[in-house]
Design an enzyme around this catalytic site. Structure first.
Site, PDB file in Angstrom:
ATOM      1  CG  HIS A 282      -0.070  -0.052   2.509  1.00  0.00           C
ATOM      2  ND1 HIS A 282       0.394  -1.236   3.030  1.00  0.00           N
ATOM      3  CD2 HIS A 282       0.405   0.919   3.320  1.00  0.00           C
ATOM      4  CE1 HIS A 282       1.097  -0.987   4.119  1.00  0.00           C
ATOM      5  NE2 HIS A 282       1.137   0.311   4.316  1.00  0.00           N
ATOM      6  CD  GLU A 331      -0.616   2.977  14.670  1.00  0.00           C
ATOM      7  OE1 GLU A 331       0.572   3.204  14.374  1.00  0.00           O
ATOM      8  OE2 GLU A 331      -0.988   1.915  15.218  1.00  0.00           O
ATOM      9  CG  HIS A 340       4.008  -0.358  21.430  1.00  0.00           C
ATOM     10  ND1 HIS A 340       4.415  -1.289  20.513  1.00  0.00           N
ATOM     11  CD2 HIS A 340       3.016   0.351  20.833  1.00  0.00           C
ATOM     12  CE1 HIS A 340       3.700  -1.154  19.408  1.00  0.00           C
ATOM     13  NE2 HIS A 340       2.850  -0.159  19.573  1.00  0.00           N
ATOM     14  CG  MET A 348       1.088   5.472  23.784  1.00  0.00           C
ATOM     15  SD  MET A 348       0.566   5.751  22.070  1.00  0.00           S
ATOM     16  CE  MET A 348       1.948   5.060  21.162  1.00  0.00           C
TER      17      MET A 348
HETATM   18 ZN   LIG Z   1       1.853   1.028  18.318  1.00  0.00          ZN
HETATM   19 ZN   LIG Z   2       2.486   1.333   5.468  1.00  0.00          ZN
END
Ligand SMILES: [Zn+2]
Ligand SMILES: [Zn+2]
Ligand SMILES: [Ca+2]
Ligand SMILES: [Ca+2]
Length: 616
Positions: A282, A331, A340, A348
């Site tokens: 993508h 994100e 994270h 997160m």
């Molecule tokens: Zn993440």
């Molecule tokens: Zn990507």
């Protein structure tokens, strides 16, 4: 078809391709299941999972993005030199290499598996049992989990602090965020330092990342974003997608001094954060999406966000899919520099946790992002408690107050008991306070006696009276005279513009502040009391030289703190109250306690860009 799939695997794992070719069993890849993510069901798949998400070796995620930039020109085709190298291997050599590889990977694999189990709260066995497989098959973010390295785990302090993360969970879950303040402040600070210390993150290299502000945060105060036209989702309307993304940006800008503006017009290269949905390969990305399930999105620090359109995204509180809002907020956390965080309640966390009805950033998320960007600090135009009476369920009249902060064209309602602004604030003044000027209010006064109940707003040389019941400014008074009126007309002896004012219920005077002077106005006699006095004489400093002297931004009586506060710039001074006098009889009457940061007492009163405001 099969050749294409092989090639894409090669392309993704440049450097490890030979090893991977011999270790992997591709029989599970078939054209019919290409839109369904392959569940982790055997050791080979688990190994791939652990490698992909950084449990075997920490992954240089930013480096992967750079490869993308370099190769984006022809990334939809297999590179020519790889075609030349693909030869059918003999089965004998394959078996030999496989056994060699297995003996060296086993211990690393088990160690990685244990780390994964520990972080996910699964009994640490080093075996790929059902619970571990379930954890691996949960929908998750594609950004690798950067587990703490071996050496860091051996470090005592780090170890202590990592162990304390579970304490944070307990404290927050049972008592809520506010109770944590004060009780474990020091521990949390140390935890944050470890969490966000440079050793925990990749050091970015490459010319595009030089000259960044320290702490690896965006150095601009305003960032632009765009949902790319080639990256619209097929599941939600474009308006729904943009609306949810706007909410996600807004949630971060509500807690840090960063504004985000949707930009659909500049050249794409000028847009800071580009977002898009895609499936499989993508948007010229080096990372392939895996079909429905498992990885649902990935993002790069200071970079772009991609969503896997084979996963089922929904708008907030709408169906059983994956909340696009929650994923986008997560994100965006990566884009802004957060790793994270394995802690219940944190946005997160790498795995998707179904959204509660009121999804918000939790205390540690706020503190973590503020560690990178600081807290919001800006002067206010006026601050006040708004008193209003309401009938309760038994028909009794109860008096309530709300605290409001005004800045430019925005206002916030501040929830004192939760020590935070109301969810969804700020709101434009023109939406919440009809009939008064839409920005730059100088002062608010609520006259409140047994016989009078009147609210006034002041700006420039004029004032407006506000109709509490109908929630809008009066257009004229009882005699039919129009508002706004001149301050000198309604309050004889007071010349506008004023800096600020407040009503003191105890002596039934309005205190008007202008430059370095204060003048009191008696609401019963409707006259000023003598001449203006210097602020410093009426409100002397408790500590010498710690005084605003002149040009206050706001002065207000807080029912919550039962104190008067003076605001100027980013500081406030508390006026000595009865309780302070009881503690220390030597304090001067109306003395000003030493100044403090406004942002240390009233948290996260942040502007958001006008493109993100709820305008109705
Ligand atoms: Zn993440
Ligand atoms: Zn990507
Ligand atoms: Ca997926
Ligand atoms: Ca003011």
């Amino acid at each position: 078809m099969r050749l294409v799939l092989y090639l894409s695997v090669f392309w993704l794992t440049v450097g490890h391709c030979e090893k991977l070719f011999h270790n992997r069993d591709y029989s599970d890849i078939s054209p019919s299941s290409q839109h369904q993510a392959r569940p982790v069901g055997n050791q080979a798949a688990a190994e791939e999972y652990l490698r992909k998400y950084g449990w075997t070796d920490q992954i240089n995620w930013e480096n992967i993005q750079r490869q993308k930039t370099e190769n984006s020109a022809d990334d939809h085709r297999a590179p020519q030199d790889w075609l030349d190298r693909i030869k059918e291997g003999s089965s004998a050599s394959k078996q030999w290499q496989q056994s060699q590889a297995e003996s060296t990977t086993t211990s690393a694999y088990i160690e990685a598996l244990k780390q994964f189990q520990k972080a996910n709260g699964i009994p640490v066995s080093g075996e790929l049992n059902k619970a571990t497989q379930e954890a691996m098959n949960k929908p998750r973010c594609g950004v690798p989990d950067r587990v703490v390295s071996e050496s860091a785990l051996l470090d005592n302090e780090t170890h202590d602090i990592l162990n304390q993360t579970s304490d944070f969970n307990k404290t927050t879950d049972t008592n809520g965020g506010t109770n944590m303040i004060g009780t474990s402040k020091v521990r949390k600070k140390r935890f944050l330092e470890i969490l966000l210390s440079p050793s925990q993150r990749e050091v970015p290299v490459g010319p595009d990342l030089f000259n960044r502000a320290p702490k690896m945060a965006f150095s601009k105060a305003k960032l632009t974003w765009r949902l790319m036209g080639e990256g619209y989702s097929n599941q939600l309307s474009v308006e729904e997608q943009r609306h949810v993304l706007r909410m996600a940006f807004r949630m971060w800008s509500e807690v840090i001094p960063l504004e985000f503006e949707e930009d659909n017009h500049s050249p794409a290269s000028m847009v800071d954060i580009k977002l898009g949905f895609g499936t499989g390969r993508h948007m010229g990305c080096t990372r392939t999406f895996d079909g429905n399930g498992q990885e649902f999105a990935h993002a790069w620090q200071f970079g772009d966000i991609h969503f896997d359109d084979d996963d089922h995204f929904t708008t907030p509180n709408n169906g059983n899919g994956i909340s696009l809002l929650k994923v986008a907020v997560h994100e965006l956390g990566h884009v802004l520099g957060l790793p994270h965080i394995y802690r219940m309640g944190s946005v997160m966390q790498p795995s998707y946790i179904p959204q509660d009805s009121m999804f918000e950033l939790d205390w540690l998320d706020r503190k973590a992002i503020q560690q990178l960007y600081g807290v919001c600090k800006s002067p206010f135009d006026t601050v006040f408690d708004w008193i209003h009476s309401e009938k309760n369920e038994y028909g009794e009249t109860i008096i309530q107050f709300n605290t409001y902060f005004f800045r430019n064209n925005l206002y916030w309602l501040y929830e004192n008991r939760n020590n935070r602004t109301r969810y969804g604030d700020p709101i434009p003044l023109s939406v919440g306070w009809q009939g008064i000027p839409s920005s730059g209010i100088n002062a608010f006064v609520h006259i409140w006696t047994w016989t009078r109940d009147a609210i006034y707003f002041f700006k420039g040389t004029q004032f407006w009276r506000y109709d509490n019941e109908n929630d809008q400014a009066y257009t004229e008074d009882a005699e039919g005279k129009k508002y706004p009126k001149l301050i000198s007309e309604g309050f004889p002896g007071v010349q506008g513009p004023i800096d600020t004012a407040f009503y003191n219920k105890r002596d039934q005077n309005i205190y008007f502040f202008k430059s370095s002077n204060v003048i009191t106005f008696n609401v019963n006699t409707n006259q000023i009391n003598g001449y203006p006095k210097r602020i410093i004489d009426v409100f002397p400093p408790v500590v010498q030289n710690d005084h605003p002297i002149e040009n206050l931004n706001a002065a207000y009586y807080s029912y919550h703190y039962q104190s008067i506060f003076f605001f100027k710039s980013n500081f406030f001074w508390k006026v000595v109250n009865d309780w302070d006098k009881k503690q220390n009889p030597l304090l001067p009457i109306n003395g000003l306690m030493p100044k403090k940061n406004i942002s240390d007492q009233w948290f996260d009163i942040c502007d958001v860009h006008y493109s993100m405001l709820n305008k109705n």
